[in-house]
Write a protein that holds these residues in place. Structure first.
Motif, PDB file in Angstrom:
ATOM      1  N   SER A   8     -26.036  10.723   2.047  1.00  0.00           N
ATOM      2  CA  SER A   8     -27.085  10.257   1.148  1.00  0.00           C
ATOM      3  C   SER A   8     -27.902  11.438   0.626  1.00  0.00           C
ATOM      4  CB  SER A   8     -27.996   9.259   1.865  1.00  0.00           C
ATOM      5  OG  SER A   8     -28.984   8.749   1.000  1.00  0.00           O
ATOM      6  N   TYR A  10     -26.830  14.444   0.371  1.00  0.00           N
ATOM      7  CA  TYR A  10     -25.931  15.208  -0.495  1.00  0.00           C
ATOM      8  C   TYR A  10     -25.968  14.652  -1.920  1.00  0.00           C
ATOM      9  CZ  TYR A  10     -21.449  16.429  -2.662  1.00  0.00           C
ATOM     10  OH  TYR A  10     -20.470  16.820  -3.540  1.00  0.00           O
ATOM     11  N   TYR A  11     -25.893  13.330  -2.046  1.00  0.00           N
ATOM     12  CA  TYR A  11     -25.938  12.731  -3.390  1.00  0.00           C
ATOM     13  C   TYR A  11     -27.333  12.853  -4.012  1.00  0.00           C
ATOM     14  CZ  TYR A  11     -21.185  11.065  -3.091  1.00  0.00           C
ATOM     15  OH  TYR A  11     -19.822  11.022  -3.012  1.00  0.00           O
ATOM     16  N   ARG A  12     -28.347  12.885  -3.165  1.00  0.00           N
ATOM     17  CA  ARG A  12     -29.690  13.179  -3.684  1.00  0.00           C
ATOM     18  C   ARG A  12     -29.730  14.592  -4.248  1.00  0.00           C
ATOM     19  NH1 ARG A  12     -35.275  13.383  -0.008  1.00  0.00           N
ATOM     20  NH2 ARG A  12     -36.573  14.450  -1.559  1.00  0.00           N
ATOM     21  N   ILE A  14     -27.221  16.376  -5.487  1.00  0.00           N
ATOM     22  CA  ILE A  14     -26.496  16.414  -6.762  1.00  0.00           C
ATOM     23  C   ILE A  14     -27.403  15.954  -7.903  1.00  0.00           C
ATOM     24  CG2 ILE A  14     -24.565  15.454  -8.072  1.00  0.00           C
ATOM     25  CD1 ILE A  14     -23.055  15.149  -5.414  1.00  0.00           C
ATOM     26  N   ASP A  15     -28.079  14.831  -7.683  1.00  0.00           N
ATOM     27  CA  ASP A  15     -28.953  14.274  -8.710  1.00  0.00           C
ATOM     28  C   ASP A  15     -30.069  15.246  -9.074  1.00  0.00           C
ATOM     29  OD1 ASP A  15     -30.051  12.219 -10.422  1.00  0.00           O
ATOM     30  OD2 ASP A  15     -31.544  11.863  -8.870  1.00  0.00           O
ATOM     31  N   ALA A 114     -23.602  12.765  -9.852  1.00  0.00           N
ATOM     32  CA  ALA A 114     -24.569  11.942  -9.114  1.00  0.00           C
ATOM     33  C   ALA A 114     -24.091  10.497  -9.079  1.00  0.00           C
ATOM     34  CB  ALA A 114     -25.936  12.027  -9.780  1.00  0.00           C
ATOM     35  N   ASP A 115     -24.350   9.835  -7.953  1.00  0.00           N
ATOM     36  CA  ASP A 115     -23.959   8.432  -7.796  1.00  0.00           C
ATOM     37  C   ASP A 115     -25.046   7.737  -6.972  1.00  0.00           C
ATOM     38  OD1 ASP A 115     -22.863   5.966  -7.334  1.00  0.00           O
ATOM     39  OD2 ASP A 115     -20.884   6.705  -6.752  1.00  0.00           O
ATOM     40  N   LYS A 118     -24.447   5.686  -3.776  1.00  0.00           N
ATOM     41  CA  LYS A 118     -24.083   6.341  -2.511  1.00  0.00           C
ATOM     42  C   LYS A 118     -25.317   6.751  -1.706  1.00  0.00           C
ATOM     43  CE  LYS A 118     -19.610   6.373  -3.342  1.00  0.00           C
ATOM     44  NZ  LYS A 118     -18.895   7.600  -3.670  1.00  0.00           N
ATOM     45  N   ARG A 119     -26.503   6.494  -2.256  1.00  0.00           N
ATOM     46  CA  ARG A 119     -27.713   6.897  -1.556  1.00  0.00           C
ATOM     47  C   ARG A 119     -28.335   5.735  -0.781  1.00  0.00           C
ATOM     48  NH1 ARG A 119     -31.994  10.108  -5.009  1.00  0.00           N
ATOM     49  NH2 ARG A 119     -32.973  10.037  -2.937  1.00  0.00           N
TER      50      ARG A 119
END
Length: 368
Positions: A8, A10-12, A14-15, A114-115, A118-119
């Protein structure tokens, strides 16, 4: 839980990086990366060490490795615009050496996307609360000169929101292990932890009470805890003809005996610092483990090497601790055998006021 959390985060990352780079804001993007590196190394990897090191190759171990690999590969891609040559080197070793069908260069590969699905923002927030609590508790230990290797009875966490307390209960084992306490408790006010006392706010009261300041001051100092808590929550107290509020009274908090408390950003943590003989013995055993681990390292042993361990000490207190926690010492040091003799002729070591000697020998185990 740890895997879901780091993914989570990690996807934060990316965003945050993409959002900032799209606006040519390099500094905030870099700050987000530094934050994530701290979470990855000082929390996820350190918290997952036992999963990586355990001998059995089960699903939990495989999941930990798969999660770490996914995050490391993704992080390498995120870092590519910042560190083009270093990330190219890492990519060739981390990705291309295992997947010849992967793009020839990291700079030819797609950038992570970003997705939001997935967070888990609740998990992120809860883990941040846990990390803050752990930081406060470590600060208490440092202030009171209590090593983390010395186990304590309990940690008490003051959380006013009952619903939030229930959500954080799942993280109690993490906190207990990090701070080395037997139990973690949540309460919703600090009544059990502190004693209240009061002093007059002389700057404000002077104008209000005039010549009666001495009598009013003495009355304020004599106020009981129940009255002071009522004043804290917006109530008033009448002394003579004067109606006093929280602005007129300075309410002081002092720790109850046997407790050490710290507060920060609305969070309060208390540690029970009373040490029983059993806790002291366990602390000594943990110190012995620490010394043996260092001795293994100095002797050039591999992390997975099994050993024979011989200990000796003239300290009856230390000998009792070793006997009481023999299984723990063996498990932590990978000792297949532990003998406690009068003399060992080994390396002399010291834990606190107790001197002991240790001798270790690598044990050859049949290969699988």
């Amino acid at each position: 839980q740890m895997d879901r959390w780091i993914l989570s985060e990690y996807y934060r990352l990316i965003d945050e990086v993409i959002t900032n780079l799209d606006q040519y804001e390099v500094a905030p993007a870099s700050t987000a990366i530094v934050r994530f590196l701290d979470l990855l190394t000082n929390w996820y990897i350190r918290r997952s060490r036992r999963r990586f090191w355990k001998s059995e190759s089960d699903i939990d171990k495989a999941t930990a490795y798969a999660t770490l690999y996914q995050v490391l590969v993704g992080l390498t891609h995120i870092l590519a615009p910042f560190l083009p040559f270093m990330t190219e080197f890492i990519y060739q070793n981390l990705v291309r050496s295992f997947d010849k069908n992967a793009p020839e260069s990291i700079h030819l590969a797609a950038y992570p996307r970003a997705d939001a699905s997935k967070r888990d923002k609740d998990l992120e927030a809860n883990m941040e609360h846990v990390r803050t609590a752990v930081t406060l508790a470590r600060s208490i230990r440092q202030e009171k000169n209590l090593k983390v290797r010395q186990p304590l009875t309990a940690l008490t966490w003051v959380i006013k929101d009952e619903d939030a307390g229930k959500k954080l209960a799942d993280f109690f084992p993490v906190i207990a292990e990090e701070i080395n306490v037997r139990e973690v408790n949540i309460i919703h006010n600090d009544e059990e932890l502190v004693e209240l006392s009061a002093l007059p706010n002389l700057k404000l009261l002077g104008k209000k009470v005039g010549k009666k300041m001495n009598d009013v001051s003495n009355a304020i100092k004599a106020l009981d805890t129940e009255t002071l808590r009522a004043v804290e929550t917006g109530g008033t107290v009448k002394i003579d003809e004067f109606e006093l509020t929280a602005d007129d009274i300075i309410i002081k908090r002092s720790e109850k005996p046997g407790l050490a408390i710290q507060s920060d950003q609305g969070m309060t943590i208390a540690l029970n610092t009373n040490l029983t003989p059993e806790l002291i013995s366990e602390g000594l055993a943990r110190e012995v483990v620490h010394h043996i681990q260092n001795l293994r390292k100095e002797s050039g042993f591999e992390i997975t090497d099994r050993i024979q361990l011989a200990l000796s000490s003239d300290s009856e207190t230390l000998r009792v601790a070793i006997e009481s926690f023999k299984d723990y010492i063996c498990r932590e040091t990978l000792a297949l055998e532990l003998s406690l003799n009068e003399t060992t002729g080994g390396t002399e070591l010291k834990t606190g006021d107790h001197i002991f000697a240790a001798k270790i020998r690598r044990v050859e185990t049949p290969s699988a």
